[in-house]
Write an enzyme that holds these catalytic residues in place. Structure first.
Site, mmCIF file in Angstrom:
data_model
loop_
_atom_site.group_PDB
_atom_site.id
_atom_site.type_symbol
_atom_site.label_atom_id
_atom_site.label_comp_id
_atom_site.label_asym_id
_atom_site.label_seq_id
_atom_site.Cartn_x
_atom_site.Cartn_y
_atom_site.Cartn_z
ATOM 1 N N GLU A 249 0.890 -1.168 0.000
ATOM 2 C CA GLU A 249 0.000 0.000 0.000
ATOM 3 C C GLU A 249 0.920 1.207 0.000
ATOM 4 O OE1 GLU A 249 -1.707 3.060 0.462
ATOM 5 O OE2 GLU A 249 -1.820 2.629 2.603
ATOM 6 N N CYS A 283 -2.082 8.886 2.318
ATOM 7 C CA CYS A 283 -1.615 8.422 1.013
ATOM 8 C C CYS A 283 -2.655 8.584 -0.087
ATOM 9 C CB CYS A 283 -1.170 6.969 1.107
ATOM 10 S SG CYS A 283 -2.412 5.881 1.829
ATOM 11 N N GLU A 461 -5.931 -4.011 1.210
ATOM 12 C CA GLU A 461 -6.256 -4.044 2.627
ATOM 13 C C GLU A 461 -7.777 -4.081 2.732
ATOM 14 O OE1 GLU A 461 -3.733 -4.065 4.709
ATOM 15 O OE2 GLU A 461 -2.235 -2.536 4.243
#
Length: 487
Positions: A249, A283, A461
């Site tokens: 990620e 992010c 995720e």
């Protein structure tokens, strides 16, 4: 103000210390003061973590999924019971405003534990009829999984990674960011209190060398990283040499598109959430805000009005809306991007400096910043800044903005604001990004997968998809008749 834990590491159900490791000071970003002193893991600490995980994993995987899930759900309850205490710890660790950590950190960790604890008993293989004979598949644990965390959401990331791993029957070793090592230890205590067998969730502290040792360890079956693209590339290369499973990620430079029929206040609110929450250290932030030319001036005018009202200051004052960046180095990096933006011709609409805050002059604060007149080739529109810096770009038609939105090496997230849902679905369908929103931004429910395209990552995720990434499939063919052999 101190937050010294019982020891640096948590292994085999107990706190463990080894002062032979490299010192790891913990700094409160709002004041620059040292609030705890830990030690990086030595080779002995790392081996102890693997020994504990190996000892515990087989018996854990043999339990009924519903029994594993029960412990995860109890852990979620404990996190909620202790939410305020954990939120204060997270604010000390990260500098994020308590107003935010109360709702977005330990709370999200609890949501993940509750979700995976509930769904695991229904995550099964499949049965395939083969004309008399049949086959079935089994979802089996990988073994020992490693998580490497980032400093923006420490306890959330630790839970997002460990919850599906533990639900599937794996053991887990977690290395927090060296900047934010505290709350993962609190999560370990919550697991212990909930009845998780010793050795299944271990925390080892350290710098990049410790992360590399975990990735390269012969007993590591999978690595899950939240971090930058350069770090992801290094870990992918290391894991690839031994064909380990990976979830990456990574970073983003995500587009947020505002059409001229959008609800203006909602779109501005979404853009602010997508740029200023967690002081811009998210992010998936929509840092390239594409605004239709018909509403550009009104959008920027109102955006600047609202941005100037953001309250910056003491993170423990619940009226504070924005805290500091994580470190002096990160603040200096963000300021350098602001300087580049001005030098390359973008218009600084507001912010861009360091606020003067009484009592916090040594903190790592920065003003929320909006640039207008940004073009696609400017550095601030191409590179991930990871700070509260929004770039507003103008567009005139749908096809144009789709092409420009996709003109990036990243593909983590995207958002569209429009009153025309048909157009919203069409545009999102053309955007090359893994996590998208229509008339919202940065809402990350644990029930759905989160992850990116292109350089923004591999794997997912959350959601049922995460369970697949923490398991391997065994196919079993069952012959119901005699074996037909030519020999």
């Amino acid at each position: 103000m101190k937050a010294q834990p019982k020891a640096s590491h948590f292994i085999g159900g107990a706190f463990v210390e080894d002062k032979a490791g490299k010192p790891l000071p913990v700094i409160y970003p709002a004041t620059g003061e040292e609030i705890a002193s830990l030690y990086s893991a030595t080779p002995g600490i790392i081996e102890a973590a693997y020994a504990a995980a190996l000892k515990a994993q087989g018996e854990w995987a043999a339990l009924k999924p519903v029994e594993r899930g029960r412990i995860l759900r109890r852990t979620a309850e404990i996190l909620r019971e202790k939410n305020r205490k954990l939120s204060k710890l997270e604010t000390l660790d990260t500098g994020k405003a308590l107003q935010e950590t109360l709702v977005a950190d330990a709370a999200s960790a609890a949501d993940a534990l509750e979700f995976f604890g509930g769904i695991i008993s229904g995550f099964n293989g499949e049965f395939v009829e083969l004309g008399g004979s049949f086959a079935y598949t089994r979802r089996e644990a990988l073994g020992i999984c490693v998580g490497i965390g980032a400093w923006n959401y420490p306890i959330q990331i630790a839970a997002w990674k460990s919850a599906p791993a533990l639900a599937m029957g794996n053991a887990f070793i977690f290395k927090p960011s060296e900047n934010t090592p505290l709350s993962a230890l609190a999560l370990a205590e919550a697991y212990k209190e909930a009845g998780l067998p010793d050795g299944l969730f271990n925390v080892v502290q350290g710098y990049g060398d410790v992360g590399a040792a975990l990735v390269n360890h012969r007993l590591t079956a999978k690595v899950s990283l939240t971090g930058s693209v350069p770090t992801g590339r290094r870990i992918m290369a290391q894991a690839g040499e031994q064909l380990k499973h990976v979830t990456m990620e990574l970073g983003g430079k995500s587009p947020l598109i505002v059409f001229d029929d959008a609800d203006l206040e909602s779109a501005i609110g979404g853009a602010m959430l997508g740029n200023f929450y967690s002081t811009g250290q998210v992010c998936s932030n929509g840092t390239r805000v594409f605004v239709h030319k018909n509403i550009r001036e009104r959008f920027i005018e109102r955006l600047v009005e609202r941005t100037r009202k953001i309250r910056i200051g003491d993170p423990f004052d619940e009226a504070t809306q924005m805290g500091p960046l994580i470190s002096a180095a990160q603040r200096d990096k963000v300021l350098s991007y602001i300087k580049k933006g001005k030098a390359e011709g973008a218009t600084l609409a507001c912010g861009g400096g360091v606020p003067k805050l009484q009592g916090f002059d040594k903190g790592f604060f920065i003003e929320p910043t909006v640039f207008a007149d940004v073009t696609d080739t400017m550095t601030i529109a191409r590179e991930e800044i990871f700070g509260p810096v929004m770039s507003v770009l103008e567009f005139s038609d749908e096809d144009e903005v789709i092409a420009r939105a996709n003109d990036s090496e990243f593909g983590l997230a995207a958002g569209v604001f429009t009153a025309d849902l048909s157009r919203g679905h069409h545009v999102i369908g053309q955007i090359k990004a893994g996590t998208c929103w229509i008339n919202a931004y940065n809402l990350t429910s644990v029930e759905v997968p989160f992850g990116g395209y292109k350089q923004s990552g591999i794997g997912r995720e959350n959601g049922i998809a995460a369970l697949a990434h923490y398991s391997q499939i065994k196919t079993v063919y069952v012959e119901m008749g005699k074996v037909d052999s030519p020999y």
